[in-house]
Design a protein around this motif. Structure first.
Motif, PDB file in Angstrom:
ATOM      1  N   GLY A 182     -62.750  24.879 -29.729  1.00  0.00           N
ATOM      2  CA  GLY A 182     -63.098  23.617 -30.392  1.00  0.00           C
ATOM      3  C   GLY A 182     -62.160  22.490 -30.032  1.00  0.00           C
ATOM      4  O   GLY A 182     -62.586  21.357 -29.787  1.00  0.00           O
ATOM      5  N   THR A 183     -60.860  22.797 -29.980  1.00  0.00           N
ATOM      6  CA  THR A 183     -59.871  21.770 -29.635  1.00  0.00           C
ATOM      7  C   THR A 183     -60.007  21.347 -28.175  1.00  0.00           C
ATOM      8  O   THR A 183     -59.958  20.159 -27.855  1.00  0.00           O
ATOM      9  N   THR A 184     -60.219  22.318 -27.297  1.00  0.00           N
ATOM     10  CA  THR A 184     -60.366  22.031 -25.866  1.00  0.00           C
ATOM     11  C   THR A 184     -61.606  21.168 -25.602  1.00  0.00           C
ATOM     12  O   THR A 184     -61.575  20.265 -24.771  1.00  0.00           O
ATOM     13  N   LEU A 185     -62.680  21.456 -26.339  1.00  0.00           N
ATOM     14  CA  LEU A 185     -63.921  20.699 -26.156  1.00  0.00           C
ATOM     15  C   LEU A 185     -63.941  19.400 -26.957  1.00  0.00           C
ATOM     16  O   LEU A 185     -64.955  18.698 -26.980  1.00  0.00           O
TER      17      LEU A 185
ATOM     18  N   GLY B 146     -64.897  18.010 -33.470  1.00  0.00           N
ATOM     19  CA  GLY B 146     -64.293  17.594 -34.732  1.00  0.00           C
ATOM     20  C   GLY B 146     -63.800  18.813 -35.513  1.00  0.00           C
ATOM     21  O   GLY B 146     -64.015  19.965 -35.129  1.00  0.00           O
ATOM     22  N   ASN B 147     -63.157  18.525 -36.640  1.00  0.00           N
ATOM     23  CA  ASN B 147     -62.576  19.597 -37.454  1.00  0.00           C
ATOM     24  C   ASN B 147     -63.617  20.568 -38.004  1.00  0.00           C
ATOM     25  O   ASN B 147     -63.407  21.780 -37.989  1.00  0.00           O
ATOM     26  N   VAL B 148     -64.714  20.064 -38.504  1.00  0.00           N
ATOM     27  CA  VAL B 148     -65.715  20.926 -39.144  1.00  0.00           C
ATOM     28  C   VAL B 148     -66.351  21.893 -38.139  1.00  0.00           C
ATOM     29  O   VAL B 148     -66.381  23.101 -38.392  1.00  0.00           O
ATOM     30  N   PRO B 149     -66.851  21.415 -36.989  1.00  0.00           N
ATOM     31  CA  PRO B 149     -67.437  22.391 -36.059  1.00  0.00           C
ATOM     32  C   PRO B 149     -66.395  23.361 -35.482  1.00  0.00           C
ATOM     33  O   PRO B 149     -66.701  24.523 -35.235  1.00  0.00           O
ATOM     34  N   THR B 150     -65.168  22.880 -35.300  1.00  0.00           N
ATOM     35  CA  THR B 150     -64.114  23.760 -34.793  1.00  0.00           C
ATOM     36  C   THR B 150     -63.807  24.867 -35.801  1.00  0.00           C
ATOM     37  O   THR B 150     -63.723  26.049 -35.436  1.00  0.00           O
ATOM     38  N   MET B 151     -63.667  24.507 -37.072  1.00  0.00           N
ATOM     39  CA  MET B 151     -63.403  25.520 -38.101  1.00  0.00           C
ATOM     40  C   MET B 151     -64.598  26.457 -38.264  1.00  0.00           C
ATOM     41  O   MET B 151     -64.418  27.665 -38.463  1.00  0.00           O
ATOM     42  N   ALA B 152     -65.800  25.923 -38.182  1.00  0.00           N
ATOM     43  CA  ALA B 152     -66.991  26.780 -38.302  1.00  0.00           C
ATOM     44  C   ALA B 152     -67.023  27.811 -37.177  1.00  0.00           C
ATOM     45  O   ALA B 152     -67.300  28.996 -37.412  1.00  0.00           O
ATOM     46  N   LEU B 153     -66.726  27.372 -35.956  1.00  0.00           N
ATOM     47  CA  LEU B 153     -66.676  28.301 -34.827  1.00  0.00           C
ATOM     48  C   LEU B 153     -65.561  29.320 -35.030  1.00  0.00           C
ATOM     49  O   LEU B 153     -65.762  30.524 -34.813  1.00  0.00           O
ATOM     50  N   ALA B 154     -64.392  28.868 -35.442  1.00  0.00           N
ATOM     51  CA  ALA B 154     -63.256  29.763 -35.639  1.00  0.00           C
ATOM     52  C   ALA B 154     -63.561  30.818 -36.707  1.00  0.00           C
ATOM     53  O   ALA B 154     -63.264  32.006 -36.526  1.00  0.00           O
ATOM     54  N   ILE B 155     -64.165  30.408 -37.806  1.00  0.00           N
ATOM     55  CA  ILE B 155     -64.499  31.349 -38.881  1.00  0.00           C
ATOM     56  C   ILE B 155     -65.571  32.334 -38.416  1.00  0.00           C
ATOM     57  O   ILE B 155     -65.480  33.542 -38.664  1.00  0.00           O
ATOM     58  N   THR B 156     -66.581  31.834 -37.723  1.00  0.00           N
ATOM     59  CA  THR B 156     -67.639  32.706 -37.202  1.00  0.00           C
ATOM     60  C   THR B 156     -67.060  33.748 -36.259  1.00  0.00           C
ATOM     61  O   THR B 156     -67.366  34.942 -36.364  1.00  0.00           O
TER      62      THR B 156
ATOM     63  N   MET C 115     -54.733  19.739 -39.192  1.00  0.00           N
ATOM     64  CA  MET C 115     -56.109  19.629 -38.690  1.00  0.00           C
ATOM     65  C   MET C 115     -56.223  18.683 -37.499  1.00  0.00           C
ATOM     66  O   MET C 115     -57.137  18.796 -36.707  1.00  0.00           O
ATOM     67  N   ASP C 116     -55.281  17.785 -37.362  1.00  0.00           N
ATOM     68  CA  ASP C 116     -55.315  16.841 -36.248  1.00  0.00           C
ATOM     69  C   ASP C 116     -54.335  17.204 -35.135  1.00  0.00           C
ATOM     70  O   ASP C 116     -54.258  16.504 -34.127  1.00  0.00           O
ATOM     71  N   ALA C 117     -53.601  18.286 -35.320  1.00  0.00           N
ATOM     72  CA  ALA C 117     -52.613  18.701 -34.313  1.00  0.00           C
ATOM     73  C   ALA C 117     -53.329  19.268 -33.088  1.00  0.00           C
ATOM     74  O   ALA C 117     -54.431  19.806 -33.183  1.00  0.00           O
ATOM     75  N   HIS C 118     -52.688  19.131 -31.953  1.00  0.00           N
ATOM     76  CA  HIS C 118     -53.229  19.644 -30.694  1.00  0.00           C
ATOM     77  C   HIS C 118     -52.645  21.017 -30.405  1.00  0.00           C
ATOM     78  O   HIS C 118     -51.660  21.436 -31.017  1.00  0.00           O
ATOM     79  N   LEU C 119     -53.250  21.717 -29.448  1.00  0.00           N
ATOM     80  CA  LEU C 119     -52.793  23.063 -29.093  1.00  0.00           C
ATOM     81  C   LEU C 119     -51.334  23.080 -28.644  1.00  0.00           C
ATOM     82  O   LEU C 119     -50.660  24.096 -28.780  1.00  0.00           O
ATOM     83  N   SER C 120     -50.848  21.971 -28.122  1.00  0.00           N
ATOM     84  CA  SER C 120     -49.464  21.914 -27.654  1.00  0.00           C
ATOM     85  C   SER C 120     -48.472  21.570 -28.767  1.00  0.00           C
ATOM     86  O   SER C 120     -47.268  21.568 -28.548  1.00  0.00           O
TER      87      SER C 120
END
Length: 170
Positions: free
Chosen positions: A55-58, A61-71, A125-130
């Motif tokens: 989600g972060t790489t693509l 937003g926060n909601v779709p990223t968290m939804a993918l992560a939880i799934t 929630m706004d932090a990047h992978l780095s």
């Protein structure tokens, strides 16, 4: 009335195994609960980290990223149990039922706690992978989720539910 005819060697074997591993109804140990929690946490962590990275790489937003992560956390969490009971010889449909029974509450509690910590950590929630904040919130969430989920698993195992169901197939 003699009930010994109702006991099979398989039932006695299961009881003996359950007693040795701390999974017999009413005798859950903290070690067994911690092991079950670690098992769930491993699958959840793999799925959640993968979802957050995707989600972060693509730039989602926060909601779709968290939804993918939880799934993905649920998928990976269930898959560990699914593969173990399939390896023990259970058919796919039965293995799915065992995985759902064994892991649903554990994964749900873990995901709720972990994601609540991430959502409530300012800036996470706004932090990047780095960013160290991203990883510290995520890993800190896993640690707190482990502590909170272990008693849940102990309670379930003590009632013959959760990971106690899986150990019938080991």
């Amino acid at each position: 009335m003699d009930h010994s005819a109702h006991h099979t060697s398989a039932a006695h074997d299961h009881t003996a195994r359950a007693g040795r591993t701390g999974h017999r109804m009413g005798t859950a140990t903290w070690g067994a609960a911690a092991k079950a929690t670690l098992h769930c946490l491993t699958g959840c962590a793999i799925g959640e980290i993968l979802g957050m990275v995707i989600g972060t790489t693509l730039l989602w937003g926060n909601v779709p990223t968290m939804a993918l992560a939880i799934t993905l956390a649920f998928i990976f969490g269930y898959s560990f149990t699914l593969f173990a009971v399939r390896k023990a010889g259970l058919d796919f449909k039965s293995a799915i039922k065992v995985a759902l029974a064994a892991d649903t509450l554990s994964i749900a509690v873990m995901e709720f706690v972990d994601n609540a910590i991430i959502a409530l950590t300012p800036g996470a929630m706004d932090a990047h992978l780095s960013d160290g904040l991203f990883w510290s919130a995520l890993l800190g969430g896993f640690a707190v989720a482990f502590v909170i989920t272990t008693p849940v698993n102990k309670w379930m195992i003590g009632r013959g539910k959760g990971h106690a169901v899986v150990h019938a197939y080991h």
